[in-house]
Design a protein around this motif. Structure first.
Motif, PDB file in Angstrom:
ATOM      1  N   GLY A   1       0.836  -1.213   0.000  1.00  0.00           N
ATOM      2  CA  GLY A   1       0.000   0.000   0.000  1.00  0.00           C
ATOM      3  C   GLY A   1       0.863   1.252   0.000  1.00  0.00           C
ATOM      4  O   GLY A   1       0.550   2.253  -0.675  1.00  0.00           O
ATOM      5  N   SER A   2       1.975   1.177   0.719  1.00  0.00           N
ATOM      6  CA  SER A   2       2.871   2.332   0.767  1.00  0.00           C
ATOM      7  C   SER A   2       3.585   2.525  -0.580  1.00  0.00           C
ATOM      8  O   SER A   2       3.855   3.668  -0.993  1.00  0.00           O
ATOM      9  N   ALA A   3       3.874   1.427  -1.283  1.00  0.00           N
ATOM     10  CA  ALA A   3       4.474   1.533  -2.622  1.00  0.00           C
ATOM     11  C   ALA A   3       3.492   2.193  -3.592  1.00  0.00           C
ATOM     12  O   ALA A   3       3.880   2.981  -4.463  1.00  0.00           O
ATOM     13  N   VAL A   4       2.206   1.886  -3.417  1.00  0.00           N
ATOM     14  CA  VAL A   4       1.174   2.537  -4.237  1.00  0.00           C
ATOM     15  C   VAL A   4       1.185   4.044  -3.969  1.00  0.00           C
ATOM     16  O   VAL A   4       1.139   4.864  -4.901  1.00  0.00           O
ATOM     17  N   ASP A   5       1.302   4.423  -2.682  1.00  0.00           N
ATOM     18  CA  ASP A   5       1.388   5.865  -2.350  1.00  0.00           C
ATOM     19  C   ASP A   5       2.596   6.492  -3.043  1.00  0.00           C
ATOM     20  O   ASP A   5       2.507   7.594  -3.585  1.00  0.00           O
ATOM     21  N   PHE A   6       3.726   5.780  -2.999  1.00  0.00           N
ATOM     22  CA  PHE A   6       4.953   6.301  -3.611  1.00  0.00           C
ATOM     23  C   PHE A   6       4.727   6.583  -5.103  1.00  0.00           C
ATOM     24  O   PHE A   6       5.055   7.659  -5.607  1.00  0.00           O
ATOM     25  N   ILE A   7       4.123   5.621  -5.793  1.00  0.00           N
ATOM     26  CA  ILE A   7       3.879   5.774  -7.235  1.00  0.00           C
ATOM     27  C   ILE A   7       2.896   6.917  -7.481  1.00  0.00           C
ATOM     28  O   ILE A   7       3.116   7.770  -8.347  1.00  0.00           O
ATOM     29  N   GLU A   8       1.838   6.960  -6.685  1.00  0.00           N
ATOM     30  CA  GLU A   8       0.807   7.982  -6.936  1.00  0.00           C
ATOM     31  C   GLU A   8       1.302   9.378  -6.583  1.00  0.00           C
ATOM     32  O   GLU A   8       0.881  10.363  -7.197  1.00  0.00           O
ATOM     33  N   ASN A   9       2.205   9.474  -5.605  1.00  0.00           N
ATOM     34  CA  ASN A   9       2.770  10.790  -5.285  1.00  0.00           C
ATOM     35  C   ASN A   9       3.606  11.335  -6.439  1.00  0.00           C
ATOM     36  O   ASN A   9       3.618  12.535  -6.698  1.00  0.00           O
ATOM     37  N   ILE A  10       4.300  10.460  -7.136  1.00  0.00           N
ATOM     38  CA  ILE A  10       5.072  10.918  -8.304  1.00  0.00           C
ATOM     39  C   ILE A  10       4.130  11.138  -9.484  1.00  0.00           C
ATOM     40  O   ILE A  10       4.282  12.091 -10.247  1.00  0.00           O
TER      41      ILE A  10
END
Ligand code: 7TS
Length: 406
Positions: free
Chosen positions: A286-295
């Protein structure tokens, strides 16, 4: 402009030297590196809330369960699934495909047909062959041309009421080629009632996925190729498909009631999640998804496309270098060989001495290697933290390898 410097600084592993040279990590199609934000969430889980999920009334169990369910919702949004219970946690694409291939067994009869493509990873070949062995169904393969482009007229001739499954990848891991899944899906829907499985292992890290728009029945991918820990993966299935299918693994978590005479299964998604899951990994996904969506998906796709085009241009300046699928539209990876100097693994070893990590070999795609009559290729694959300077270093390294091996 993307601030690659800032992005790189979030990946501690990239700061090191390998063989006395700064690490140039171009093996992202095998697995990506993990940003600090993901590592911190993973560590925080084990240092603060580690407990088994969905089992206890105690506080830690409740916190772990809540965190994993929040992650499920993030993944639902990430691929635009309609419902959160359509997201099943697995340990990767391989497990997801095996799960489907096993779960559909009851639906498949002798002489039914399963269609895959020439460009598949072994994990989208072997589980279907095993299903064919169990049921007497037949495996058919969409052919490709010299450029690695799938020949879709095959579908016009072969789709029928016998076709029960069509399973193809969205992006080839061996050649980086983007396959025309929209056209494959529309032909399949028009000419059969087959279930459609999309292997998104090499597309989910690179561009926006929308499973409702794509209108596939299943979409599978691996968390570890998109900045999450290893041992994480997803099976998305449309609710009506998941309800229809039998579970894959039996055990704890997946039952509603169990006696020696009869067991009834839990509701979705738990019916497909037997046993203790990779709770920390799933939360970190879920945190990796946040990382991708933040970029931002568009920024990622734009940067990686530019890198890929630049790499193709620089590599093609090298004499006697052949890029497989040169003319096809690609994402994430580029695969090549030096035709007059050594074999892929020799090139890979020299690149390693220069601090450059690429994958060499068959990439778990024997049929593609056989088609091109090679034992393997050199594959450079990209992620959001790679730079144009790294492509220059790769091109210089390949030239050096050519001189040494000629
Ligand atoms: N499908 C595709 C298209 C893949 O690229 C891979 C892994 C898989 C399925 C299996 O994924 P896993 O996470 O279950 O292993 N591909 C690669 C690769 O290209 N190099 O190492 C693994």
């Amino acid at each position: 402009m993307l601030d690659t410097h800032n992005i790189r600084s979030q990946f501690p592993i990239l700061m090191q030297e390998i063989n006395g040279k700064p690490l140039v990590y171009l093996d992202n199609a095998a697995t990506s590196q993990k940003p600090k934000s993901v590592l911190e969430v993973y560590e925080k889980y084990y240092t603060e809330i580690n407990a088994n999920v969905h089992r206890g009334v105690h506080t830690l169990s409740r916190l772990a369960t809540e965190a994993m369910e929040i992650s499920r919702k993030k993944i639902q949004k990430f691929i635009n699934a309609e419902k959160d219970f359509e997201i099943i946690f697995t340990k990767g694409t391989t497990e997801s495909i095996n799960l489907i291939a096993y779960a559909v067994t009851r639906e498949i009869k002798e002489n039914d047909e399963i269609i895959i493509s020439y460009l598949e990873h072994h994990s989208n070949i072997v589980p279907w062959q095993m299903l064919c062995e169990r049921t007497g169904a037949k495996l058919k393969v969409i052919p490709m041309d010299e450029n690695g482009i799938l020949q879709l007229d095959f579908l016009d001739k072969n789709l029928s009421e016998k076709t029960k499954i069509v399973s193809v990848n969205q992006v080839s891991n061996a050649l980086g080629i983007i396959n025309p899944i929209e056209e494959i899906i529309s032909k399949t829907r028009k000419n059969s009632a087959a279930m459609i499985v999309i292997d998104g292992a090499q597309s989910a890290p690179h561009f926006k996925i929308d499973v409702q728009k794509t209108d596939c029945d299943f979409f599978v991918f691996s968390g570890h190729k998109m900045y999450a820990p290893m041992g994480t993966g997803i099976l998305y299935g449309k609710e009506k498909m998941l309800r229809k299918l039998n579970p894959f693994h039996g055990g704890g978590e997946m039952i509603a009631a169990c006696s020696f005479e009869k067991t009834t299964y839990a509701d979705l998604p738990f019916k497909f999640e037997a046993g203790t899951p990779n709770v920390g990994g799933n939360i970190a996904l879920g945190s990796a998804v946040d990382f991708i969506e933040n970029i931002g998906h568009e920024n990622i796709a734009h940067h990686e496309n530019q890198l890929l085009n630049y790499a193709q241009e620089k590599l093609l300046e090298i004499e006697n270098l052949k890029i497989y699928g040169e003319k096809a539209k690609k994402a994430g990876s580029i695969s090549f060989n030096l035709e007059n100097a050594g074999i892929a693994s020799d090139v890979g070893m020299i690149l390693d001495k220069l601090g450059i990590a690429v994958r060499t070999g068959h990439h778990c795609t024997h049929p593609i290697m056989d088609f091109f009559n090679v034992a393997g290729t050199v594959r450079a694959s990209f992620a959001i933290y790679n730079t144009f300077e790294e492509i220059d270093i790769l091109a210089e390294g390949v030239k050096k390898a050519q001189k040494m091996l000629r």
